[in-house]
Structure formats: C-alpha cells, structure tokens
Design a protein around this motif. Structure first.
Motif, PDB file in Angstrom:
ATOM      1  N   VAL A  53       1.320  -4.994  -9.699  1.00  0.00           N
ATOM      2  CA  VAL A  53       0.749  -4.381  -8.493  1.00  0.00           C
ATOM      3  C   VAL A  53       1.748  -4.476  -7.343  1.00  0.00           C
ATOM      4  N   ARG A  54       2.417  -5.605  -7.237  1.00  0.00           N
ATOM      5  CA  ARG A  54       3.419  -5.747  -6.166  1.00  0.00           C
ATOM      6  C   ARG A  54       4.580  -4.772  -6.382  1.00  0.00           C
ATOM      7  N   GLU A  55       4.958  -4.602  -7.636  1.00  0.00           N
ATOM      8  CA  GLU A  55       6.024  -3.620  -7.919  1.00  0.00           C
ATOM      9  C   GLU A  55       5.573  -2.221  -7.490  1.00  0.00           C
ATOM     10  N   ALA A  56       4.299  -1.919  -7.735  1.00  0.00           N
ATOM     11  CA  ALA A  56       3.767  -0.600  -7.361  1.00  0.00           C
ATOM     12  C   ALA A  56       3.817  -0.412  -5.850  1.00  0.00           C
ATOM     13  N   ASP A  80       5.707  -1.929  -3.769  1.00  0.00           N
ATOM     14  CA  ASP A  80       7.109  -1.903  -3.372  1.00  0.00           C
ATOM     15  C   ASP A  80       7.714  -0.517  -3.612  1.00  0.00           C
ATOM     16  N   ALA A  81       7.264   0.122  -4.686  1.00  0.00           N
ATOM     17  CA  ALA A  81       7.843   1.426  -5.048  1.00  0.00           C
ATOM     18  C   ALA A  81       7.263   2.570  -4.233  1.00  0.00           C
ATOM     19  N   CYS A  82       6.126   2.359  -3.604  1.00  0.00           N
ATOM     20  CA  CYS A  82       5.427   3.469  -2.937  1.00  0.00           C
ATOM     21  C   CYS A  82       6.108   3.779  -1.596  1.00  0.00           C
ATOM     22  N   PRO A  83       6.515   5.030  -1.372  1.00  0.00           N
ATOM     23  CA  PRO A  83       7.257   5.347  -0.148  1.00  0.00           C
ATOM     24  C   PRO A  83       6.458   5.117   1.134  1.00  0.00           C
ATOM     25  N   LEU A  84       5.134   5.290   1.090  1.00  0.00           N
ATOM     26  CA  LEU A  84       4.348   5.062   2.311  1.00  0.00           C
ATOM     27  C   LEU A  84       3.108   4.229   1.968  1.00  0.00           C
ATOM     28  N   THR A  96      -2.048 -10.921   5.033  1.00  0.00           N
ATOM     29  CA  THR A  96      -2.414 -10.898   3.616  1.00  0.00           C
ATOM     30  C   THR A  96      -1.195 -10.580   2.754  1.00  0.00           C
ATOM     31  N   ASP A  97      -1.335 -10.814   1.464  1.00  0.00           N
ATOM     32  CA  ASP A  97      -0.244 -10.494   0.535  1.00  0.00           C
ATOM     33  C   ASP A  97       0.150  -9.027   0.652  1.00  0.00           C
ATOM     34  N   THR A  98      -0.851  -8.154   0.813  1.00  0.00           N
ATOM     35  CA  THR A  98      -0.584  -6.716   0.862  1.00  0.00           C
ATOM     36  C   THR A  98       0.104  -6.318   2.165  1.00  0.00           C
ATOM     37  N   ALA A  99      -0.185  -7.045   3.246  1.00  0.00           N
ATOM     38  CA  ALA A  99       0.427  -6.697   4.545  1.00  0.00           C
ATOM     39  C   ALA A  99       1.947  -6.722   4.462  1.00  0.00           C
ATOM     40  N   GLY A 100       2.472  -7.573   3.599  1.00  0.00           N
ATOM     41  CA  GLY A 100       3.918  -7.664   3.451  1.00  0.00           C
ATOM     42  C   GLY A 100       4.547  -6.395   2.902  1.00  0.00           C
ATOM     43  N   PHE A 101       3.741  -5.506   2.321  1.00  0.00           N
ATOM     44  CA  PHE A 101       4.262  -4.258   1.747  1.00  0.00           C
ATOM     45  C   PHE A 101       3.991  -3.050   2.651  1.00  0.00           C
TER      46      PHE A 101
END
Ligand code: SF4
Length: 909
Positions: free
Chosen positions: A418-421, A423-427, A437-442
C-alpha cells in the motif's frame, strides 16, 4: 439539539453501536464534559470507556488546521483554501482529461458523516463518471453487505438491539462484543440479569471477555465456521425443524442449500473433528438453536474479515430463512458494524460496487440515479474495491487519489504494498483532522477537515438508526466540513457542476439524499427516507434518532415500517434466497514454515490507529503495548517467553510484539491487536504481515487467519524510559535506540518501552545528549553504569525535579513503573529517592497495583486480587463497591468477573 447554551446532544464517533452522547459544560468558557444520552435508544445513557473519555480527546495533538501543499523538494508549506482547492481540482481535471475518469479515485471512510459521503459519491459516480470510490468499511463489513444482498435482494439489517434483548438465544459468532461493541454487551448483560433463562453461545477461537456471558463457548478452529453452521442447517432439516410454510411462501434455494450443507458437513463426529470441538458441545448448540424460536445470530469481523466472508454471512442467514426466524421480534441474523457510520456509507453508495440509496449497477438504477442527479457523466459499471484500487495505484492505472478521514497506509492489508502504491501515485490528496498519520507522509495536498465536536450531520448505526452528530465546538484554524470541501473541489473541476454542488449547509445535503431514497421508490427499495425529505433546517437540527425506513404519512406524520414482517423481500420476485455454501477454510495454508494462525482485532480501550484514543492517558492503562497473545503450549514450543519480544512474520513482512502468555488463546493461534501505527510503535503494525487475500464476492480482506511463524527476538537489551512532558526535548520515536520502540502517553509523562540488539556505545552519553533539558536549566544527572552486567540507569533532574529516567538491562523484567512515576511528583527529590534511583528499586516497596483493569478509576489487578481475597468477594458488584472498579462505564466488568472466577478456583484448589 442544543438543549441549553451548554448541553448538546450528539453521538459517539467510535463504533457502530452509535451511542448518544450529551456534551455539557457548566459555564460558557468552561470545560466540556460528556455523559451518555439517557434518551438515545442505542445506549439509554450508557457509554463505554472510550465514549466516556471523549471529553479528553477534544484537543487532538498534531491537529491539521491549515491547507498544506508539498513542494517538489518534499517540504510542506501551508497555504490558503483557494490555492489548495485549485491544486486538487486542477490535478483531478488534468488527470481525467489525459487518462480518462477511471484514472482517478476516492478512498473514503466510515468515520465520515452521511452528508460528506453522499457528496463524495455524487461527485465521483455522477459527475467525474467513474465508480472508483471505495471506503475503509470495505475492510469491516462488506461481506455482510454482500451476504444480505444475495439473500434479501437488499442490504437490509433486519434486527435491532431490542430484538437482542427479546431473544431467548443469542449466538455471537466471531464477535468480541464485550470489547468491540461494549454498550451492546452491557445491554445483553442487563437482559440476562432480567431474564436469567436467556442463553448465550459464543463461537470464537479465543476465549474473550465476551465469554463472560456465555452459557456455551465453542472455541472453534479458525476458518471452520461454515462447517459448523452447515451442520446446524442439516441438523434442523433432519429433525424436521424447518418452517415449511415460510420457506414455501417466501424462500428460494432451500433444497440446493440443504443438500450442499449435508454434503459439506457430513456427521457430527466429522464436524467436531474438523472444527476442533467436543461432540457434546456441538450437539448442545444444535439442540438449543433447534428448540429456540426466538434466536438472534449476531456476527461481526470474525466472519466478515475472511476470504469466504460472504459465504459465512449467508451460512448464518440460511439458518434464519430455513426456520422463518426473521422479521419477527427477538429473532434474525444481525451483522453489527464496526465504524460509527459504516451504515451511512452503505446507504449513500460509498462502496465501489453500489449506487446511491441502495441501488445497483443495473440499467434501470443507473438511469434513475443519473436522472435524479442530472448527472452529466453517470458511471455505468462498478469501480475498484479497496485492495484492487491500491493495486491499480501501484501499477499506474490510478494517477490521482483523494483519501478522506482514513489511513490506508496503516489499515489496509500488506502495508508495504500500500505504501508503494501511495508513493507511486502522482497526486495524493488527504482530507484529515490529524496531520501525522502514516498516510499523511505520502500526501501532496493536505486539507484540514473538521473532527468530532465540530462536525454537524448524520450517522446511521448498526440497527439502521439515523442520529445527528452535532457540533458544539468551533473548528480550529481553517478546518472545514468534508462535505464543504467536496463541493468546493467539484465546482472547480468543472464550473458547470456548481449548481449540483451548491449546498449552504449539511441540512440541505441531507434533504437531497433523503429525496433520492424516495425517488421512484414506491416500496421497491428498502431504504426510503421520504418522511425526512422535506425537513426544515430547524427540523433537521432537532431530528431525534430515527430508524429507517421512514415514509411520509398522510398528514405529514412519519411512518416507520417493520421490514420483512410480511415475508416479502427485495428481490425481483420478493422471495428471499438461501445460498448454498461450503467450507473453504482459510486463504493462507499452514505449512511447516508458517505453522501458526494469526488473528487480529480490537482492544477494549483503543480505537483504530489511536490518533484519538492514544493521547488519553487513562485509555492507555489497560493495554499499553503491542502484545502477541500466545497459549503457553505454543510459547514453549516456539521458545517464546512472557514479557520478552517476539518476531512474527511471513512472506509479507515481519513485526515485533511483546509476548503475553494466555491460556485462553486457542493452541496454534496468535492474537495481535490492530492499533499500533508508526505514531506509537516502530515495527508493530500488524497489517505488515497480513496478505491481501480477499473474498471473491465482497472484496473484503482476510484479517483473522493469516499463516505466520513466530520466534523470539534476540534482544541484547531492554529499556524503559519516562520523560516529563515539556521539560525536556526527547527524540521522536524514531530517534530512540532499539528495533522495538513503543511510546505510551501517560498523565504528563511519556513512557517508552524499548528493546534492541544494537545499542549506543555509551548509554549515559546518549542520554545526556538526547534527554537534556534546555541549556539554561540547572541540571543534575544521576548515573549508574555496569557495562559488564549490561545495566545502566540514568536520571536527569532540573532544579531538583526529576525530568527523565532511562533504565537499561539485559533482562526483560521492568522496574516498578508506579514507583518511578510517583518520583516525578517529588520536588525536590530526596536523598533516599536518589539512592533508590541508583539502586533501580525503592528501598521500601510501595503498593504495586499491577496491570490496570479499570481505566476509569485506575484500579490494578493486584488491588483487585487483594480485595477478592481479603473481603471474600464473589461477584463484580461487591468488587465494585469495595474498589470502585467497574462502577463507571462498566467496560471492565467481564474482566472483573473473570478475575473473581479465576481467584476463586485458585484458592479452592
Ligand atoms: S459502545 Fe462505546 S465506542 Fe461504541 S458508540 Fe458506544 S460509547 Fe462509543
């Protein structure tokens, strides 16, 4: 509604019980307190430990209060709403223009209010023109949705909490109700006290706190539920206990389903052997169900979170259809939801495979929804479900995602992928109240959203009751309601959509949603809120808890209807469907390399990733650390010792957790709570070792039966630290030494639990650098070092007061935390205190209360045992009178009873 200046009726933001909460304050500028709303039908004044602590969560740390953009160099900069909204709208518009509507997605949450959910769904499915909007409720109850729809033609929960109380037999399957839905459990206890003849069967591999109420506990082998339930269906058929007239009048699929059940389950000895249960216990369960007309089967994540979760749900529903035990008081199949508004999300079409207002991707429904919304780009086929959606993000098909009020980097299975996903998402856009949160970092764009106390809208609980969640606080900074944020982005993606997203308040959003449920309905769909479709703003403000459907009566009165009381369902022919199912077992196979089954779930006092409950000291006293519960037999077999750290792993990854020996754990099974994220622990996120195995019908992942290995973590040292807040600048969690690092919020103190292999070359030097108070403070260090013995103790004082303390040892046995904590209130520390610190223990041991059982009154296990022994206590009520334990929220009462029972057994032997 606002009863007075200082009393507001709202609802709890945690679980699907949906308790009513009264937020009150004595003076206009006073502190808010909370208590259970005595008039709310879900809880009648009760609250559990989490709900009772809500007032302590109003000042969330790491609150996101400004729109924030991530620059090309990765740094975050705050901005104004206009710039942030424009960035989101432009990103989505350009992505859609270049790659089509299927290249964008929303991932939303059961924490959202119905109004937020409704607009997000309308934007994606009616205006963007794709159905890639899915919700974290996919992870908790989408299998139940799929099972209901297969059986009834509609996602209808046909049971209320009142039915539970009226039942003569309640079968709790895969549900630790005592901890996950505590107020429902309290209602069950009260019902049993009023009618002791009520019976409870608990089907769960673990002996949980819920077994406190069980007349029969079936510790079933993981993954064999369908076998047991099919066996019961065959038993009912063999005993002639089928309601033939109901089946003939109202049900399809009976013969094929019973034949499949017989084929799957064979005889009771075979079932007993495969389910790992005694024949007599299975026989008793079958006999009780067979003989008890008023039976409710309640299930939860233990069935839903499975790669055959939909079939499991249908195996339960089959029993009720075969016996006609549905649509009548005190009976029916009841899937209880996890999140506060998972039901609201289901209603507005928040799942990628549904349309709004309980409609589907059929030509007629697509046409109807499109006409109601005057949708320019109506989606015509289902979108990607959660796990598939993130997979599509990882392989580049999804190029822009908007995540609302959820933390997929923590909560989805296979966190690494999920983190790789992300990371790969342009926006990546994230609307949230918590900035850490963990997601805020992305996230490329962070949008500050309102949270509980500021939000204003509606939620639906597990029994289909719509309640108002009302605001009583002003939102801080620039935080805004989610529905407002969605509407603002929509009109910026395409200005011609502005009218469709022009809502002055949440009441106007609700009215449109209610009108949609009634649009061309005429009894064809279960969800009908016609009676609420014309609510004025004041009516909406005053709306009392209301169970749907709510039709408009002749004189403007609202009319509620008992669904299924007439035996008519929502399939084309109005007949229910029994679904043949067979036992497929767990998705991941046990092998010599992966010999143990890992179960995951909730703790009593924590919620999700602990962003709200983790900062509340008293909620951390019950269970402070990520533990792995292991049966002593397995512990011996895999060389795991209580209190030490275990490594648990498989092909997905590996986690660390402290070993808790638990003879109520089934042999061969482990249990790790779900709550620890990077905010609170270093390597303990259990979803790192959960594979993305999903149910083929519902898409719900399996979280309960993962095959893993377990072995000791070869710690060279263990550490404990207490750090006084504000007086020192301790490193962030990542800056502490060790592989195992957990931070636990206490009252004015942070506690660190550490273990590692590599260590700083000089612990004392490390502490003096990292735990030093500000340079202008008069400091004093108390140090003890025994490098040969691997023991270090260092304490920092400023102006005579203790600021921080760090103990390091080769042994996992921790010093008395109560004694150390008390030292922080000594000013200045006495010579004896300082001598005790050097010695690592008090010269005069004080009372060691032991692990905290009652979080409300801070009552520890040793205190309780002492009271039980000295006062000869035999029930929880007496224990409460003596110690206060269990006399506030009551969440600990099952543990009090277990403790009393265990103590009485021990002392009588
Ligand atoms: S049972 Fe507890 S967590 Fe659930 S809604 Fe009620 S008070 Fe909130």
């Amino acid at each position: 509604m606002r009863d007075s200046m200082d009393s507001v009726r709202t609802t709890c933001p945690y679980c699907g019980v949906g308790c009513g909460v009264l937020a009150e304050r004595q003076a206009p500028d006073g502190e808010w307190s909370v208590r259970g709303d005595p008039d709310h039908p879900a809880n009648l004044g009760r609250l559990c430990s989490k709900g009772a602590a809500l007032a302590e969560t109003l000042d969330l740390p790491q609150r996101l209060i400004e729109p924030t953009l991530r620059g090309a160099d990765g740094t975050l900069e705050t901005t104004d709403w206009e710039s942030a909204l424009e960035r989101v709208a432009t990103g989505f518009r350009e992505t859609i223009a270049e790659h089509g509507p299927d290249s964008v997605a929303f991932y939303v949450s059961g924490q959202l209010l119905t109004e937020d959910y409704y607009l997000a769904n309308k934007l994606m499915k009616g205006y963007i023109g794709a159905a890639n909007i899915d919700t974290n409720s996919r992870l908790c109850m989408s299998s139940a949705v799929a099972a209901y729809k297969r059986a009834f033609g509609s996602d209808t929960v046909p049971v209320s909490y009142r039915d539970l109380e009226q039942a003569d037999l309640v079968v709790l399957i895969g549900s630790n109700t005592a901890w996950a839905h505590p107020v429902v459990f309290q209602r069950l206890i009260a019902a049993k006290e009023a009618r002791p003849e009520m019976r409870f069967v608990v089907i769960d591999p673990r002996r949980t706190a819920t077994c406190d109420i069980a007349d029969l506990h079936l510790p079933i082998a993981p993954g064999t539920d369908i076998l047991l339930l099919n066996g019961l269906l065959a038993h009912l058929a063999d005993r002639g206990r089928i309601d033939r007239s109901f089946v003939e009048a109202h049900v399809e699929g009976f013969d094929a389903t019973v034949e499949a059940a017989r084929h799957d389950s064979q005889d009771i000895e075979n079932i007993a052997q495969r389910c790992g249960l005694p024949v007599d216990d299975i026989q008793r369960f079958y006999d009780w169900f067979t003989a008890t007309e008023r039976s409710v089967s309640l299930w939860s994540q233990g069935l839903n979170q499975s790669a055959s979760g939909t079939d499991k749900g249908n195996a339960v529903i089959n029993l009720h259809l075969a016996t006609g035990r549905i649509g009548k008081p005190g009976m029916g199949p009841f899937s209880i939801t996890g999140q506060p508004n998972a039901m609201g999300g289901r209603e507005v079409g928040g799942l990628a495979n549904q349309l709004a207002a309980h409609q589907d991707f059929t030509p007629a429904d697509i046409d109807r929804v499109g006409r109601f919304w005057q949708a320019p780009n109506m989606a015509t086929e289902p979108g990607l479900k959660a796990v598939d959606l993130f997979e599509a993000m990882r392989d580049g098909r999804i190029k822009a995602v908007w995540i609302m009020a959820t933390n997929p980097a923590f909560s989805l299975p296979d966190s690494t992928t999920v983190r790789e996903a992300l990371d790969a998402c342009p926006l990546v856009v994230l609307s949230e109240c918590h900035g850490g949160t963990d997601t805020a970092g992305f996230a490329d764009v962070l949008l500050p959203a309102n949270t509980w106390g500021e939000r204003d809208g509606t939620v639906t609980n597990s029994e289909r009751c719509i309640s108002r969640q009302r605001a009583f606080l002003d939102a801080p900074g620039q935080a805004r309601p989610d529905w407002w944020i969605v509407s603002q982005v929509a009109r910026r993606i395409d200005p011609s959509w502005a009218t469709a997203f022009d809502f002055p308040d949440s009441a106007s959003v609700f009215r449109e949603y209610a009108r949609q449920t009634a649009f061309e309905n005429a009894g064809s769909r279960d969800l009908d809120l016609a009676g609420l479709a014309e609510l004025s703003r004041d009516d909406y403000q005053a709306l009392a808890p209301t169970r749907w459907p709510v039709q408009a009566g002749r004189d403007g009165e609202r009319e509620t209807i008992d669904l299924f009381a007439d035996g008519r369902f929502f399939t084309d022919d109005r007949r229910a469907r029994m679904i043949p199912v067979d036992n497929r077992g767990a998705a991941s196979a046990l092998t010599p390399a992966f010999p143990l089954r890992l179960n995951t779930g909730r703790l009593r006092d924590q919620w999700h990733g602990m962003t709200r409950t983790g900062p509340v000291p008293r909620l951390n006293t019950h269970r402070g650390e990520p533990t792995v519960s292991v049966h002593p037999f397995d512990a011996a077999r895999y060389r795991l010792r209580g209190g030490q750290i275990a490594r648990i792993g498989n092909a997905q990854g590996e986690i660390l957790a402290r070993v808790s020996l638990d003879d109520e754990q089934r042999r061969g099974s482990l249990f790790v709570p779900m709550h620890w994220s990077h905010l609170t622990a270093s390597r303990s996120g259990v979803n790192n070792v959960i594979a993305s195995d999903t149910d083929p019908v519902s898409g719900q992942p399996e979280f309960k039966t993962q095959a893993v290995w377990a072995e000791p973590y070869a710690a060279h040292w263990y550490g404990w630290a207490l750090v006084c807040e504000g007086a020192t600048r301790p490193p962030a969690l990542a800056g502490w030494p060790g592989d195992y690092r957990v931070v636990i919020q206490g009252a004015g103190l942070q506690r660190l639990e550490l273990a590692g292999i590599d260590a700083p070359a000089d612990w004392i030097a490390w502490a003096q650098t990292e735990l030093a108070p500000p340079a202008d403070t008069a400091r004093q260090w108390i140090e003890f070092a025994d490098p040969k013995g691997g023991q270090y103790r260092v304490a920092c004082l400023a102006e005579g007061r203790l600021q921080s303390v760090l103990f390091v040892s080769r042994r996992s046995r921790r010093p008395d935390i109560g004694w150390l904590t008390d030292l922080f209130s000594h000013a200045p520390l006495s010579d004896q205190d300082q001598a005790d610190l050097l010695a690592g223990k008090p010269a005069t041991p004080g009372e060691d209360r032991g692990p905290i059982v009652c979080a409300c009154f801070d009552v520890g296990q040793n205190t309780l045992i002492d009271a039980i022994d000295t006062q000869q206590i035999t029930d929880a009520r007496q224990l409460g009178e003596c110690t206060q334990a269990g006399t506030n929220c009551g969440s600990c009462i099952p543990e009090l009873k277990q403790l009393i029972a265990r103590r009485l057994t021990e002392t009588s032997n």
